[in-house]
Design a protein around this motif. Sequence first.
Motif, short mmCIF file in Angstrom:
data_model
loop_
_atom_site.label_atom_id
_atom_site.label_comp_id
_atom_site.label_asym_id
_atom_site.label_seq_id
_atom_site.Cartn_x
_atom_site.Cartn_y
_atom_site.Cartn_z
N LYS A 408 0.83 -1.20 0.00
CA LYS A 408 0.00 0.00 0.00
C LYS A 408 0.88 1.26 0.00
N ASP A 409 1.90 1.26 0.86
CA ASP A 409 2.81 2.41 0.92
C ASP A 409 3.54 2.60 -0.40
N GLN A 410 3.96 1.48 -1.01
CA GLN A 410 4.68 1.55 -2.28
C GLN A 410 3.80 2.13 -3.38
N PHE A 411 2.57 1.66 -3.44
CA PHE A 411 1.62 2.17 -4.44
C PHE A 411 1.36 3.66 -4.21
N GLU A 412 1.16 4.05 -2.93
CA GLU A 412 0.88 5.45 -2.60
C GLU A 412 2.03 6.35 -3.03
N LYS A 413 3.25 5.89 -2.77
CA LYS A 413 4.43 6.69 -3.12
C LYS A 413 4.56 6.82 -4.63
N GLU A 414 4.36 5.70 -5.36
CA GLU A 414 4.48 5.74 -6.81
C GLU A 414 3.42 6.67 -7.42
N TYR A 415 2.23 6.64 -6.85
CA TYR A 415 1.16 7.51 -7.35
C TYR A 415 1.53 8.98 -7.13
N LEU A 416 1.95 9.31 -5.90
CA LEU A 416 2.31 10.70 -5.59
C LEU A 416 3.47 11.17 -6.47
N LEU A 417 4.45 10.29 -6.65
CA LEU A 417 5.61 10.65 -7.46
C LEU A 417 5.20 10.95 -8.90
N LYS A 418 4.30 10.14 -9.45
CA LYS A 418 3.85 10.37 -10.82
C LYS A 418 3.09 11.70 -10.94
N VAL A 419 2.23 11.97 -9.96
CA VAL A 419 1.46 13.21 -9.98
C VAL A 419 2.39 14.42 -9.87
N ILE A 420 3.38 14.34 -8.96
CA ILE A 420 4.33 15.45 -8.79
C ILE A 420 5.14 15.66 -10.05
N GLN A 421 5.52 14.57 -10.72
CA GLN A 421 6.25 14.69 -11.98
C GLN A 421 5.38 15.35 -13.04
N ASP A 422 4.11 14.95 -13.11
CA ASP A 422 3.18 15.55 -14.08
C ASP A 422 2.99 17.04 -13.80
N ALA A 423 3.14 17.42 -12.52
CA ALA A 423 2.97 18.83 -12.13
C ALA A 423 4.30 19.59 -12.16
N ASN A 424 5.32 18.94 -12.74
CA ASN A 424 6.66 19.57 -12.84
C ASN A 424 7.20 19.98 -11.48
N GLY A 425 6.91 19.17 -10.45
CA GLY A 425 7.45 19.42 -9.12
C GLY A 425 6.66 20.40 -8.28
N ASN A 426 5.61 20.96 -8.82
CA ASN A 426 4.79 21.93 -8.09
C ASN A 426 3.75 21.18 -7.27
N LEU A 427 3.92 21.19 -5.92
CA LEU A 427 3.03 20.41 -5.07
C LEU A 427 1.60 20.94 -5.08
N ALA A 428 1.45 22.23 -5.17
CA ALA A 428 0.10 22.80 -5.21
C ALA A 428 -0.63 22.31 -6.47
N GLU A 429 0.08 22.31 -7.60
CA GLU A 429 -0.50 21.82 -8.84
C GLU A 429 -0.74 20.31 -8.74
N GLY A 430 0.18 19.60 -8.07
CA GLY A 430 0.01 18.16 -7.87
C GLY A 430 -1.25 17.86 -7.09
N ALA A 431 -1.51 18.66 -6.05
CA ALA A 431 -2.73 18.46 -5.26
C ALA A 431 -3.96 18.67 -6.13
N ARG A 432 -3.89 19.66 -7.02
CA ARG A 432 -5.02 19.91 -7.92
C ARG A 432 -5.23 18.76 -8.87
N LEU A 433 -4.13 18.22 -9.45
CA LEU A 433 -4.24 17.11 -10.37
C LEU A 433 -4.79 15.86 -9.69
N ALA A 434 -4.41 15.67 -8.44
CA ALA A 434 -4.87 14.50 -7.68
C ALA A 434 -6.26 14.71 -7.11
N ASP A 435 -6.77 15.95 -7.24
CA ASP A 435 -8.08 16.30 -6.69
C ASP A 435 -8.11 16.04 -5.19
N MET A 436 -7.03 16.47 -4.52
CA MET A 436 -6.91 16.29 -3.06
C MET A 436 -6.76 17.65 -2.39
#
Length: 456
Positions: A408-436
């Motif tokens: 579960k932790d591994q999946f969670e980390k991989e998901y967050l990492l992919k979202v952060i990469q898609d957001a070019n490292g911007n955590l605020a944008e990552g939160a928006r993309l993840a709808d969190m």
Amino acid sequence: MAKTSRQKILFIDDIPALCEEMVDTLRGEHLDAESNLSPLDAIPKVVQGDYDLVITGLVIAELGGFDIIRRIRGAGCRVPIIMVTGFGTEQSAIEAARLGVADYLTKPIERKELVARVRRVLVEHAPAVPERPKSLARMISGDAKMNAIFEKVKTIAPTESRVLILGETGCGKQLLAHAIHQQSKRSKEPYVEVNCAAIPANLLESELFGHEEGAFTGASKRRVGRFETAGKGTIFLDEIGELSFDLQSKLLHVLDSGKFTRVGGNNDLKSHARLVSATNRDLSKEVAQGRFRADLYYRLNVISIELPPLRERPGDIGILAQHFMNQFVTDGRQPPTFTTSAVDMMKVYPWPGNVRELQNFAEQLAVLHQGPRIEVTDLPSRIVQHALGVPHASPTESAERIPFRKAKDQFEKEYLLKVIQDANGNLAEGARLADMDRGQFYRLAKRHGLTTNSDL
């Protein structure tokens, strides 16, 4: 308790003034809210599906917020839960995320912020809006391609023309063949089905045409074949592309003359049955490569119907999943419904096993899932990981080598990492993309070492 069309919200806390303020705020925004001062009284009502959203405090004398969530989840209920606390710490936020809360809010909370968060969670976890499917015999669909096929069947079924059904394994060819029979003038006559791939080649001729006593070793008495059994009804030959060349010739003779002979017999018998056949092979290619008789192909292919695979009709996924769920829940309880977010994720998955795979998936959930809703977190890992672009480990690797918590932790980390990469490292944008919620996203990212001090 009868459910209304409005989504119901329950606030649990032991402070009467806070309960009154919370309920007034939500009702002031036309949300159906009520409160309960006793967690032990509230939990059974939540578990039986009386509410669409639960908001709970963290520190409650009778039973703490985390224990409330554990009891609700332990009963198999997946209702979305928001935690509200004035004693928020990083550790409590991590524990809330681990327990799968939909949102985590720390006081003071502005009225508009509270209402916005509540509405967002209600939308994300709302049951999928059922589409209006059309039906044909035992088949249902809301897809335009399938509805066109249904109309075609209604046109061709009353005729005497042979029909060839094409499509991948598991996409519903058997059901469609039976629907053709039911819509035909022969519907009160026998319907006989033969899977040509499931019967050994040396026995298939006897299965189709029957045999006389003593025709071969083990033939101790006369056997009536499927063509004879079908009488004036319909005979459906599934996986007809598997027929041997010898049997192809004999079937061609039946189609040309209407006559057949039992194995070991001398007398011609007359076939009055209508033939419907199906295959998952491309018979035109089989003909070109010399594996299927061209003359038989043309006689079978008077009218052809090609069933699209499930991945090409995503609108049917939610319809069929709920249809199967309603069929498989037979213990008297209300069948759980799929949330919109769960159906959206299911639509991304390619369903290589087509409708048959979806049916098996629904049966598994019907047996194992006890809550009123099926959330994204209830879906099999293969569906979630495909939707998120995460490589799916084999069952041996995931079940035998990796403990659940670690997976579960591994999946969670991989998901967050992919979202952060898609957001070019911007955590605020990552939160928006993840709808969190931004704060929740930051805390999870920090927990997995995906932040720097400059991010916070």
